[in-house]
Design an enzyme around this catalytic site. Structure first.
Site, PDB file in Angstrom:
ATOM      1  CG  HIS A  28       0.098  -1.001   8.743  1.00  0.00           C
ATOM      2  ND1 HIS A  28      -0.946  -0.243   8.293  1.00  0.00           N
ATOM      3  CD2 HIS A  28       1.090  -0.831   7.844  1.00  0.00           C
ATOM      4  CE1 HIS A  28      -0.605   0.347   7.171  1.00  0.00           C
ATOM      5  NE2 HIS A  28       0.621  -0.002   6.868  1.00  0.00           N
ATOM      6  CG  HIS A  82       7.466   2.352  -0.186  1.00  0.00           C
ATOM      7  ND1 HIS A  82       7.939   3.155   0.835  1.00  0.00           N
ATOM      8  CD2 HIS A  82       6.207   1.989   0.182  1.00  0.00           C
ATOM      9  CE1 HIS A  82       6.996   3.274   1.761  1.00  0.00           C
ATOM     10  NE2 HIS A  82       5.949   2.572   1.408  1.00  0.00           N
ATOM     11  CD  GLU A  84       4.788   0.859   4.829  1.00  0.00           C
ATOM     12  OE1 GLU A  84       4.475   1.463   3.790  1.00  0.00           O
ATOM     13  OE2 GLU A  84       4.042   0.750   5.823  1.00  0.00           O
ATOM     14  CG  ASP A  86       4.377  -3.157   2.488  1.00  0.00           C
ATOM     15  OD1 ASP A  86       5.256  -2.359   2.855  1.00  0.00           O
ATOM     16  OD2 ASP A  86       3.311  -2.781   1.966  1.00  0.00           O
ATOM     17  CG  HIS A 147       2.499   5.847   2.017  1.00  0.00           C
ATOM     18  ND1 HIS A 147       2.289   5.331   3.276  1.00  0.00           N
ATOM     19  CD2 HIS A 147       3.034   4.840   1.307  1.00  0.00           C
ATOM     20  CE1 HIS A 147       2.634   4.056   3.302  1.00  0.00           C
ATOM     21  NE2 HIS A 147       3.083   3.743   2.118  1.00  0.00           N
ATOM     22  CG  ASP A 166       2.755   1.552  -1.323  1.00  0.00           C
ATOM     23  OD1 ASP A 166       2.782   0.397  -1.798  1.00  0.00           O
ATOM     24  OD2 ASP A 166       3.125   1.805  -0.169  1.00  0.00           O
ATOM     25  CE1 TYR A 194      -2.397   0.509  -0.261  1.00  0.00           C
ATOM     26  CE2 TYR A 194      -2.053   2.703  -1.141  1.00  0.00           C
ATOM     27  CZ  TYR A 194      -1.550   1.545  -0.587  1.00  0.00           C
ATOM     28  OH  TYR A 194      -0.201   1.450  -0.340  1.00  0.00           O
ATOM     29  CG  HIS A 227       0.226  -3.077  -2.046  1.00  0.00           C
ATOM     30  ND1 HIS A 227       0.641  -4.182  -1.339  1.00  0.00           N
ATOM     31  CD2 HIS A 227       0.786  -2.007  -1.432  1.00  0.00           C
ATOM     32  CE1 HIS A 227       1.410  -3.802  -0.339  1.00  0.00           C
ATOM     33  NE2 HIS A 227       1.528  -2.482  -0.371  1.00  0.00           N
TER      34      HIS A 227
END
Lengths: 400, 53
Positions: A28, A82, A84, A86, A147, A166, A194, A227
């Site tokens: 993104h 999370h 999101e 991904d 986040h 994350d 990051y 990640h």
């Protein structure tokens, strides 16, 4: 096609069942030069539990890794730290294969997951709630806005693993699961990048969370993020790095980032940079034509001086600079000395819009904006050099 | 005066303090915040806020 992938054990009862995205370069809008991983974890306890999933196209890879350990239908719980995509993109495929008894997520996570994946039947949990897995338990801690609103982490006491979502992660695909198998300079670079691009605007919340960590009384041996590699040694080192990122302390370095049409702004940037260097302050020149916004943000986060220069085009600041200003503003950089400059033909909105953006970001500009017409004269360049030297001197005084 | 908490990020609006960084004077009740005011932490609008317990 059936895929063959194996799970890798990270502790007595926990397996990594994630996916490596070796060649992703645009995440993104974030330049992921070293690719990334989407980490999912399998806890083998009386209640078998999957912690997070992967990006949708990697669902088969994750399920193949799970199958190398256990039949997916034997999984009882899924925890989504999370929402999101991904980490939740493969949730519908996982639910279809697993048919879990329960899916645990935060209160906000239940709403967000419903929006992305439909109502798969979520059990909302809050800070302090725990789910008993038999031999061990998973305790949840809300990390709202770190986040996303739905963000949370969980701790598996039997193996002392913190699934940190994350947090403490980075975009890095590699052969090894453990951070200590990589060069520290690579880890530091990717963690800083990051943090700068994902978490910088929530720096105050990061500090508050780090301050609250000891009070949670978690005996952590492994930090397993969503990640990049996992942490098992010198956990205080990664925690200290996070604190350092969040404090945004100015450093003896200048970033000179510019856009240029006919090299006029570039000449000004180079003269300014030379001036900075003349005071022994490190400087980095970045041409926005070839430098990605996420790298600009990383360099900015490491600099005490941010000099931004751009031409004027169509009565506006040059588009590449508008993009960077918008990005830096959103990420709320602070503790910098700013300098706006540029070259224009007639109307001159370029440098003015940069100066206005600095003002909006509450970035101090000790030297007034400087804009030249068409090409800088020798006297102009002399002035840019002197301004660079003056700002570098000011930074050195500030850092004393 | 009552405090209000942001459902999105947990920010607490304290009327005694106001939000001077964004032009809200101390002593401004939550109900008197201008329509343009948003959560200083996450940007959520006032309808995402509820009374603090």
């Amino acid at each position: 096609m059936n895929k063959v992938f194996k799970a890798e054990k990270i502790s007595a009862n926990v397996w990594w069942v994630g996916a490596s995205d070796w060649n992703v370069r645009n995440f993104h809008g974030y330049l992921t030069s070293r690719g990334s991983t989407y980490n999912a974890y399998l806890i083998i306890d009386e209640k078998v539990t999957l912690v997070d999933t992967v990006k949708a196209p990697f669902a088969d890879e994750m399920l193949a890794r799970i199958r190398s350990v256990i039949d997916p239908e034997k999984i009882d719980y899924i925890i989504s730290n999370h929402a999101e995509p991904d980490h939740s993109g493969a949730l519908p495929a996982a639910v279809a294969a697993i048919k879990p008894e329960k899916i645990f997520t935060s209160v906000a996570g239940a709403k967000t997951l419903t929006a992305y994946c439909g109502d798969l039947g979520y059990t909302a949990v809050k800070t302090g709630d725990a789910v008993d897995l038999g031999q061990g338990k998973c305790t949840f801690v809300d990390t709202k806005m770190l986040h996303w609103p739905d963000s949370m982490v969980c701790y598996y006491d039997r193996d002392k693993v913190l699934f940190s979502q994350d947090a403490f992660g980075m975009h890095l695909a590699g052969s090894y699961l453990w951070a200590d198998m990589y060069d520290w300079s690579v880890l530091e670079q990717e963690v800083r990048k990051y943090f700068a691009n994902i978490l910088n605007l929530y720096s105050d919340k990061v500090i508050a969370l780090l301050d609250s960590l000891p009070g949670l009384g978690l005996d952590i041996e492994v930090i397993a993020p969503d990640h990049g590699p996992m942490w098992r040694q010198e956990l205080e080192k990664i925690i200290a790095l996070y604190r350092d990122c969040a404090q945004q302390n100015p450093r003896p370095k200048a970033l000179v980032a510019y856009a240029t049409m006919w090299n006029a702004t570039k000449c000004c940037a180079e003269a300014f940079a030379d001036g900075v260097r003349s005071k022994g302050v490190e400087v980095e020149l970045a041409d926005l034509n070839v430098c990605d916004r996420s790298d600009i943000m990383t360099k900015a986060s490491l600099s005490g001086i941010i000099a931004l220069g751009a031409p004027t085009m169509n009565n506006q600041v040059f588009p590449l600079m508008a993009d960077v200003l918008n990005y830096l503003k959103g990420l709320r950089i602070k503790n910098k000395l700013g300098f706006a400059f540029g070259s224009c033909g007639w109307s001159g909105e370029g440098a003015k819009q940069i100066a206005a953006a600095f003002e909006e970001m509450k970035i101090q500009q000790p030297c007034p904006m400087k804009q030249v017409k068409y090409m800088p004269t020798e006297a102009d360049l002399e002035e840019f050099f002197n301004t660079g030297a003056a700002l570098a001197q000011e930074l050195l005084e500030k850092l004393k | 005066m009552e405090k209000f908490v942001c459902n999105i990020c947990g920010y607490v609006y304290d009327p005694e303090k106001g939000d001077p960084d964004n032009g809200i004077a101390p002593g401004t009740a939550f109900a008197d915040l201008p329509e343009s005011w948003v959560c200083p932490d996450c940007g959520a609008t006032t309808d995402e806020f509820e009374k603090a317990e």
